[in-house]
Scaffold this active site. Structure first.
Site, short mmCIF file in Angstrom:
data_model
loop_
_atom_site.label_atom_id
_atom_site.label_comp_id
_atom_site.label_asym_id
_atom_site.label_seq_id
_atom_site.Cartn_x
_atom_site.Cartn_y
_atom_site.Cartn_z
N ASP A 10 -0.34 -1.33 -9.95
CA ASP A 10 -0.50 0.12 -9.86
C ASP A 10 -1.98 0.47 -9.99
OD1 ASP A 10 1.50 2.84 -10.88
OD2 ASP A 10 -0.68 2.94 -10.73
N ASP A 104 0.17 3.72 -4.05
CA ASP A 104 -0.69 2.95 -4.97
C ASP A 104 0.07 1.98 -5.85
OD1 ASP A 104 0.40 4.54 -7.08
OD2 ASP A 104 -1.51 4.38 -8.16
N GLU A 105 1.32 1.69 -5.48
CA GLU A 105 2.15 0.97 -6.42
C GLU A 105 3.13 0.07 -5.70
OE1 GLU A 105 4.26 3.91 -8.61
OE2 GLU A 105 5.31 2.43 -9.84
#
Ligand code: TTP
Ligand code: MG
Length: 405
Positions: A10, A104-105
């Protein structure tokens, strides 16, 4: 039984970190990525800004009161999506088993990569180095034998962390944490557990199933599993996934124009999700329910993989027409539920059409107007507004008076 090796990666303060990277004088400053306007909300805030109580999903007006000295920046979603694709390229160098959760993860199942790259911790370090080298950004990596614990490990390690939680460390790490820190336990469940006097994960872990069932019903068993750190869910790589949306109508729809308009709204939603994730889809599936419960599905391949609203709509509408034609001869054709799903997903080609092309093809024009629509959607939630604004976006771009940046 051999334990799996799962990474949860993340990015740290993703949108804010990108803006700080691009304008180094913002490093160390409270940077707040937020939609302006009366009802705008904060997308994210740099760690410096979080000290003032600023956080995601907070009204921008409140953030401005808490942190008037902050640097406020309007989000640039399509730019962040481009950087996201670079990050996912780094992941793909470690394993093909990648489940993206957002820009983003992601979860990475690296069980099969261990013999090639050494320990999971090694792979985690490689991911961090690769992301930093490729994008100049920091991420946090949690490692464990399942998704639940890997996700919690990355949170615990933030910012710029790397944490491997071994099975024998899980209980002592989780027990003191508040129940809402368990991934997938939301505010409602938290409230119900607190009402039972259960505040920490440790208290939940030792609670009796019968007691929990009174408050949580069917979810009691899975809540106990979570508290024990048990999670068998596999990492589902993209190609197995689909992106979809569906709607059940309060009153059955009978008017083809209304049905088409509902279809357009669903397609807009699905296409925007595809683009945000950086995907294109090869297959589109339509789900149709006649009252009371008769459900049909219709599927077709797109002429070429796409995330463009117009291309997806074109295919879905053809499927809808087929179905409607079959239903027409029956008495009172009506639709109770309509669903769309896009599958056979691939990463979109990151090659951008040249900025200087004088002759913009129809496909490029569509993708430009889609990009504008994504920016608009982020600001306007109401479906009617979205449709109106989309029509306007196409016109704006055709006029060439207001080209997207
Ligand atoms: P997060 O990973 O939740 O947050 P973050 O990366 O900014 O910070 P950190 O992980 O270090 O705590 O979300 C990733 C991005 O998604 C975030 O930068 C902005 C966007 N986002 C929103 O637009 N709205 C939201 O409500 C949230 C939670 C995130
Ligand atoms: Mg993040």
């Amino acid at each position: 039984m051999r334990l799996r090796a799962i990474l949860h990666v993340d990015m740290d303060a993703f949108y804010a970190a990108i803006e700080q990277r691009d304008a180094p004088d913002l490093i160390g400053q409270p940077v707040i990525i937020a939609h302006s306007g009366k009802r705008g909300v904060v997308s994210t805030a740099s760690y410096e800004a979080r000290k003032f109580g600023v956080h995601s999903a907070q009204p921008t007006a409140m953030a401005r009161r808490l942190c008037p000295q902050g640097v406020y920046i309007e989000p640039r979603i399509s730019y962040y999506a481009k950087i996201s694709r670079e990050i996912f390229n780094v992941f793909a160098e470690q394993t093909p088993q990648i489940e993206g959760l957002s820009l983003d993860e992601a979860f990475l199942d690296v069980s099969a990569s261990l013999s090639l790259f050494g320990s999971a911790l090694n792979i985690g370090a490689r991911v961090k180095q690769g992301v930093l080298a490729r994008t100049g950004l920091n991420c946090s990596v949690g490692i464990a034998h399942n998704k639940l614990i890997a996700k919690m490990a990355s949170e615990l390690s933030k910012p710029n962390g790397l944490l491997h939680l071994l099975p024998e460390q899980i209980q002592s790490t989780l027990d003191p944490l508040p129940v809402q820190r368990l991934w997938t336990i939301g505010a409602t469940t938290q409230g119900k557990l607190n009402a039972l006097g259960i505040h920490t994960i440790g208290e939940l872990r030792v609670a009796s199933l019968a007691r929990l069932q009174k408050a949580l019903g069917n979810h009691a068993h899975s809540a106990l599993q979570l508290a024990q750190g048990l999670d068998e869910r596999p990492v589902q790589s993209r190609t197995e996934q689909s992106i979809g949306a569906e709607v059940t109508f309060a009153d059955d729809l009978t008017d083809p124009a209304e049905i088409r308009s509902a279809l357009m709204q669903l397609i807009e939603k699905v296409a925007a999700k595809l683009r945000t994730g950086g995907f294109v889809a090869e297959t589109i599936t339509l789900k149709l329910r006649k009252p009371p419960f008769e459900t049909h599905t219709r599927q077709r391949k797109l002429a070429s993989a796409s995330a463009q609203t117009n291309a997806l709509y074109h295919s879905a509408e053809a499927l809808l027409k087929d179905w409607w034609r079959q239903e027409m001869p029956r008495v009172n054709p009506a639709l109770r539920l309509l669903g769309i799903s896009a599958s056979d997903l691939r990463l979109a080609n990151s090659l951008e059409p040249s900025q200087h092309d004088l002759f913009v093809s129809a496909a490029e024009l569509n993708s430009k107007s889609d990009e504008l629509t994504d920016q608009i959607n982020a600001r306007f939630k109401s479906a009617t507004k979205q449709l109106l604004m989309r029509a306007r976006a196409v016109n704006i771009y055709r006029d060439g008076t207001n080209e997207p940046n």
